[in-house]
Design a protein around this motif. Structure first.
Motif, mmCIF file in Angstrom:
data_model
loop_
_atom_site.group_PDB
_atom_site.id
_atom_site.type_symbol
_atom_site.label_atom_id
_atom_site.label_comp_id
_atom_site.label_asym_id
_atom_site.label_seq_id
_atom_site.Cartn_x
_atom_site.Cartn_y
_atom_site.Cartn_z
ATOM 1 N N MET A 51 -7.071 0.837 49.657
ATOM 2 C CA MET A 51 -7.403 -0.621 50.037
ATOM 3 C C MET A 51 -6.867 -1.200 51.156
ATOM 4 S SD MET A 51 -6.798 -2.035 45.938
ATOM 5 C CE MET A 51 -7.315 -0.744 44.775
ATOM 6 N N ASP A 52 -7.737 -1.925 51.906
ATOM 7 C CA ASP A 52 -7.209 -2.753 53.172
ATOM 8 C C ASP A 52 -6.841 -4.007 52.862
ATOM 9 O OD1 ASP A 52 -7.999 -0.587 55.340
ATOM 10 O OD2 ASP A 52 -9.940 -1.071 54.300
ATOM 11 N N ILE A 53 -7.136 -4.674 51.888
ATOM 12 C CA ILE A 53 -7.141 -5.926 51.267
ATOM 13 C C ILE A 53 -6.889 -5.862 49.988
ATOM 14 C CG2 ILE A 53 -7.771 -8.333 51.191
ATOM 15 C CD1 ILE A 53 -9.497 -7.986 53.621
ATOM 16 N N LYS A 54 -5.935 -6.658 49.312
ATOM 17 C CA LYS A 54 -5.586 -6.570 47.680
ATOM 18 C C LYS A 54 -5.539 -8.104 47.146
ATOM 19 C CE LYS A 54 -2.138 -3.701 48.277
ATOM 20 N NZ LYS A 54 -2.384 -3.459 49.541
ATOM 21 N N LEU A 55 -6.537 -8.341 46.498
ATOM 22 C CA LEU A 55 -6.297 -9.802 45.887
ATOM 23 C C LEU A 55 -6.165 -9.832 44.455
ATOM 24 C CD1 LEU A 55 -9.891 -10.567 47.547
ATOM 25 C CD2 LEU A 55 -7.578 -11.031 48.385
ATOM 26 N N PHE A 56 -5.308 -10.715 44.106
ATOM 27 C CA PHE A 56 -4.949 -10.914 42.687
ATOM 28 C C PHE A 56 -5.325 -12.218 42.069
ATOM 29 C CE2 PHE A 56 -2.485 -11.677 38.960
ATOM 30 C CZ PHE A 56 -2.235 -10.340 38.162
ATOM 31 N N VAL A 57 -6.274 -12.169 41.038
ATOM 32 C CA VAL A 57 -6.707 -13.480 40.684
ATOM 33 C C VAL A 57 -5.515 -13.781 39.433
ATOM 34 C CG1 VAL A 57 -8.778 -14.690 39.629
ATOM 35 C CG2 VAL A 57 -9.133 -12.968 41.176
ATOM 36 N N ASP A 58 -4.789 -15.044 39.443
ATOM 37 C CA ASP A 58 -3.930 -15.425 38.530
ATOM 38 C C ASP A 58 -4.283 -16.686 37.848
ATOM 39 O OD1 ASP A 58 -1.580 -15.230 37.591
ATOM 40 O OD2 ASP A 58 -0.305 -16.299 38.983
ATOM 41 N N THR A 59 -4.696 -16.399 36.579
ATOM 42 C CA THR A 59 -5.088 -17.617 35.491
ATOM 43 C C THR A 59 -4.253 -17.503 34.314
ATOM 44 O OG1 THR A 59 -7.530 -17.248 36.701
ATOM 45 C CG2 THR A 59 -7.204 -18.576 34.485
ATOM 46 N N ASP A 60 -3.985 -18.800 33.761
ATOM 47 C CA ASP A 60 -3.191 -19.079 32.510
ATOM 48 C C ASP A 60 -3.899 -18.381 31.483
ATOM 49 O OD1 ASP A 60 -1.691 -20.877 33.926
ATOM 50 O OD2 ASP A 60 -2.800 -22.741 33.050
ATOM 51 N N ASP A 61 -2.777 -17.626 30.634
ATOM 52 C CA ASP A 61 -3.251 -16.962 29.344
ATOM 53 C C ASP A 61 -4.220 -17.486 28.726
ATOM 54 O OD1 ASP A 61 -1.530 -15.176 30.365
ATOM 55 O OD2 ASP A 61 0.061 -15.464 29.099
ATOM 56 N N ASP A 62 -3.906 -18.842 28.213
ATOM 57 C CA ASP A 62 -4.835 -19.379 27.191
ATOM 58 C C ASP A 62 -6.567 -19.512 27.742
ATOM 59 O OD1 ASP A 62 -4.305 -21.304 29.228
ATOM 60 O OD2 ASP A 62 -4.217 -22.831 27.547
ATOM 61 N N VAL A 63 -6.653 -19.749 28.969
ATOM 62 C CA VAL A 63 -7.922 -19.749 29.709
ATOM 63 C C VAL A 63 -8.478 -18.231 29.732
ATOM 64 C CG1 VAL A 63 -9.200 -20.084 31.671
ATOM 65 C CG2 VAL A 63 -7.536 -21.590 31.073
ATOM 66 N N ARG A 64 -7.713 -17.257 29.853
ATOM 67 C CA ARG A 64 -8.184 -15.947 29.807
ATOM 68 C C ARG A 64 -8.595 -15.560 28.607
ATOM 69 N NH1 ARG A 64 -5.288 -12.160 30.680
ATOM 70 N NH2 ARG A 64 -3.220 -12.854 30.500
ATOM 71 N N LEU A 65 -7.970 -15.660 27.574
ATOM 72 C CA LEU A 65 -8.359 -15.348 26.287
ATOM 73 C C LEU A 65 -9.522 -16.049 25.721
ATOM 74 C CD1 LEU A 65 -7.752 -14.227 23.240
ATOM 75 C CD2 LEU A 65 -6.219 -16.240 22.846
ATOM 76 N N LEU A 66 -9.666 -17.269 26.172
ATOM 77 C CA LEU A 66 -11.009 -17.847 25.678
ATOM 78 C C LEU A 66 -12.057 -17.376 26.381
ATOM 79 C CD1 LEU A 66 -10.014 -21.574 25.690
ATOM 80 C CD2 LEU A 66 -10.624 -20.123 23.662
ATOM 81 N N ARG A 67 -11.864 -16.904 27.642
ATOM 82 C CA ARG A 67 -12.945 -16.336 28.376
ATOM 83 C C ARG A 67 -13.192 -14.757 27.825
ATOM 84 N NH1 ARG A 67 -10.971 -17.650 34.469
ATOM 85 N NH2 ARG A 67 -11.881 -19.947 34.551
ATOM 86 N N ARG A 68 -12.166 -14.093 27.345
ATOM 87 C CA ARG A 68 -12.397 -12.803 27.063
ATOM 88 C C ARG A 68 -13.035 -12.884 25.511
ATOM 89 N NH1 ARG A 68 -9.662 -7.402 27.570
ATOM 90 N NH2 ARG A 68 -10.168 -6.277 25.812
ATOM 91 N N ILE A 69 -12.829 -13.853 24.610
ATOM 92 C CA ILE A 69 -13.710 -13.871 23.463
ATOM 93 C C ILE A 69 -15.084 -14.048 23.646
ATOM 94 C CG2 ILE A 69 -13.861 -15.456 21.480
ATOM 95 C CD1 ILE A 69 -10.915 -16.028 21.392
ATOM 96 N N LYS A 70 -15.545 -14.978 24.439
ATOM 97 C CA LYS A 70 -16.796 -15.186 24.831
ATOM 98 C C LYS A 70 -17.507 -14.016 25.212
ATOM 99 C CE LYS A 70 -19.694 -18.570 27.595
ATOM 100 N NZ LYS A 70 -19.516 -19.530 28.529
ATOM 101 N N ARG A 71 -17.026 -13.240 26.465
ATOM 102 C CA ARG A 71 -17.434 -12.077 27.179
ATOM 103 C C ARG A 71 -17.562 -11.239 25.946
ATOM 104 N NH1 ARG A 71 -13.877 -8.396 30.287
ATOM 105 N NH2 ARG A 71 -13.632 -7.830 28.333
ATOM 106 N N ASP A 72 -16.644 -10.562 25.145
ATOM 107 C CA ASP A 72 -16.702 -9.495 24.316
ATOM 108 C C ASP A 72 -17.702 -9.828 23.150
ATOM 109 O OD1 ASP A 72 -15.094 -8.380 25.846
ATOM 110 O OD2 ASP A 72 -13.176 -8.369 24.272
ATOM 111 N N ILE A 73 -17.734 -11.092 22.698
ATOM 112 C CA ILE A 73 -18.755 -11.299 21.532
ATOM 113 C C ILE A 73 -20.334 -11.478 21.975
ATOM 114 C CG2 ILE A 73 -19.677 -13.245 20.067
ATOM 115 C CD1 ILE A 73 -16.824 -14.035 19.611
ATOM 116 N N MET A 74 -20.448 -12.006 23.285
ATOM 117 C CA MET A 74 -21.922 -12.196 24.004
ATOM 118 C C MET A 74 -22.470 -10.938 24.585
ATOM 119 S SD MET A 74 -21.643 -16.185 25.104
ATOM 120 C CE MET A 74 -23.411 -16.381 25.601
#
Length: 217
Positions: free
Chosen positions: A125-148
């Motif tokens: 990789m020439d450029i490495k980007l890390f997206v950093d988000t709070d754990d509770d927000v990530r959990l809610l998004r994962r629930i929605k994605r995995d179910i839908m």
């Protein structure tokens, strides 16, 4: 296409907003100039196991992914060759018989929670980007994605999160943040950071084109 593509990695925890960042890059730079490859496509085929056993596997450990194949594909694309990327069925935890033909473009965009944990992939990789988000927000998004999107139920999603997702995030994903060139807090909501990233990518791409022209001359 320029002779040497720009390789960009977008990492971060599950549900951190990587997809939104990737979409912003695609929109800002132009989809015709970018070839997106997702680490998720390289999950190992578990068709040899009963479905009940497949569901119990740890999909958040680096060993669950055939990263060595992804590395070979990235190297091939850098050298101008077409590759056949696997197509993964997240409901059945198997690979499809068909593959996706992927051709080189000016930018190769790599997306995945574990793309910074493997040195041989990271070094591409020439450029490495890390997206950093709070754990509770990530959990809610994962629930929605995995179910839908992935045909899973709430109980299964929560069990997987407690047993695998959170501990693997702490062991592998969070420590890999130190390899990032840029950390993007709040993911896709951080418009200032995203505009800076787009500007940097344009500058890097222009420099690569300039170097290629110089080498041809």
């Amino acid at each position: 296409m320029s002779k040497k593509p720009l390789i960009i990695g977008v990492g971060g925890g599950s549900g951190s907003g990587k997809t939104t960042v990737v979409k912003h890059i695609l929109s800002g730079i132009g989809r015709n100039n970018i070839q997106l490859i997702q680490h998720d496509s390289y999950y190992r085929d578990l068709g040899h196991l009963p479905l009940s056993e497949r569901k119990k596997q740890n999909f958040d450990h680096p060993s669950s992914l055939e990263t060595e194949l992804m590395i070979r594909h990235v190297e091939a694309l850098k050298n101008g060759y077409q590759v056949d990327v696997p197509v993964y069925d997240f409901a059945a935890h198997t690979r499809d018989e068909k593959t996706e033909k992927v051709t080189p473009k000016e930018i190769i965009l790599l997306d995945g929670i574990l793309i910074f944990t493997e040195p041989a992939l990271r070094e591409q990789m020439d450029i490495k980007l890390f997206v950093d988000t709070d754990d509770d927000v990530r959990l809610l998004r994962r629930i929605k994605r995995d179910i839908m999107e992935r045909g899973r139920d709430l109980e299964g999603v929560m069990r997987q999160y407690e047993n695998f997702v959170r501990p693997m995030h702490l062991e592998f994903v969070e420590p890999s943040k130190r390899y990032a060139d840029i950390i993007i807090p709040r993911g896709g909501e951080n418009h200032v950071a995203l505009e800076m990233v787009i500007a940097m990518i344009r500058e890097k791409l222009a420099q690569i084109k300039k170097n290629n022209l110089a080498s041809e001359g």
